[in-house]
Design an enzyme around this catalytic site. Structure first.
Site: not given
Length: 365
Positions: A25, A62, A186, A334
């Site tokens: 994100c 996301a 989530y 990442g």
């Protein structure tokens, strides 16, 4: 050839290498007006620079299936045509560079409506432009977070439809991989774990009931996603509760993940993106180089479902060894790709692999 640079095929789609970008994100979309949830110049620059760097697959962060599904008011969304149109430019550029464009679709559940991380990440209430979170059960993520509204069965089915609509829009925008976000505490992950799911209806209690929502989402997405294109699912392999021996809370485990991988494969999932944690606050996670790779390795070895490994993979030789030893089929980087957008080019030089080069960069090839 380096194992890391061998092409990899799922259904009819071939990835040029096994160095993939994990969804991360950016919390950089507008949070009001017609630009809400719409990718902008920051997102274009962020993703296209990694494509020019030779990354084989880029999974866009996301992306919420509804306004209430965002982690923060500054998250991306894909619930309307304005957002879909804006994503087209990004997906098209990635393909021009030889990178496969993918997107992760998500609903944040009880962890929704929080501030940007660099502003503290605290809950944002309706009075400050936020909204009331929803969840399988009225259990806050941690102290200081709001008690979420428990979803009704009708609302659950509405969210299943929102995932399908998001997948349709992703396809229209030009993405070739769609990933369902079932990890990190989530909404889908909240349903999976007995730590966060205390329901007593058809969506809670037994393993079969707790996995029902996830499989309904997968079925709905697979029904609208072309047969020739792959579907991914991201999972937290463990809540890290059973690994904390002084913690008597019960959570999702590595064995649950292996069992669920079989279910996902039978429902049309082509690859499991294996992460961990995020659903239980204040647990000890023993991080270190490649600390989550064993979870991906277990799924691949015990089920045959292709996997992607994540978690402190930072060096070309380290990534090469994971693929060469068959522990996973790809690595999702990442933070390392945040530090070095050209990781794939540097790895190719070190390992004797090859990546395509933008015409404008031919002198550096």
């Amino acid at each position: 050839m380096s194992a890391l640079f061998e092409p990899f095929t799922l259904r009819s789609l071939t990835f040029p290498n096994r160095i993939w970008m994990a969804p991360m994100c950016q919390y950089s979309a507008e949070d009001s007006g017609p630009g809400t949830g719409v990718p902008n110049d920051w997102h274009f620059s962020h993703y296209t620079s990694r494509a020019a760097g030779g990354t084989g697959l880029i999974l866009v962060e996301a992306t919420a299936v509804s306004p209430e599904g965002r982690i923060s008011p500054a998250d991306l969304g894909i619930w309307n045509e304005t957002q879909t149109d804006a994503f087209r430019r990004i997906a098209a550029f990635l393909k021009e560079q030889g990178t496969v464009p993918g997107i992760q679709i998500a609903h944040a559940g009880r962890k929704a409506s929080t501030d940007r991380p660099w502003l503290g990440g605290a809950p944002v209430g309706p009075e400050a432009g936020g909204w009331q979170p929803v969840a399988p059960s009225p259990l806050p993520f941690m102290d200081g977070h709001p008690i979420p509204d428990e979803l009704t069965t009708e609302q659950i089915q509405e969210i299943v439809g929102q995932f399908a609509d998001a997948a349709r829009r992703a396809l229209a925008a030009g993405f070739e991989v769609v990933e369902v976000h079932g990890a990190h505490g989530y909404l889908i992950g909240e349903f999976l774990s007995p730590h966060s799911n205390h329901r007593t209806d058809a969506y809670g209690g037994s393993y079969e009931n707790r996995t029902r929502f996830a499989l309904e989402v997968v079925d709905a997405v697979r029904a609208v996603w072309p047969d020739e294109l792959p579907l991914f699912f991201r999972i937290s392999a463990t809540d890290w509760l059973t690994e904390n021996t002084d913690d008597d809370r019960t959570g999702w485990t590595g064995d649950d993940t292996v069992r669920f991988a079989e279910d996902l494969r039978s429902h049309g999932v082509d690859l499991l993106d294996v992460s961990s944690g995020g659903n239980a606050a204040r647990v000890r996670i023993p991080t270190g180089p490649g600390y989550q790779v064993p979870f991906a390795e277990a799924v691949k070895a015990r089920t045959g479902l292709p996997t992607a490994a994540v978690g402190e993979i930072t060096e070309p030789q380290q990534a090469e060894k994971i693929i060469d030893e068959g522990r996973a089929d790809a690595v999702l980087l990442g933070r390392e790709l945040l530090r070095n957008p050209y990781f794939a080019r540097h790895a190719a030089r070190e390992l004797g692999g090859a990546v395509g080069s933008p015409r404008q960069y031919h002198r550096a090839a």
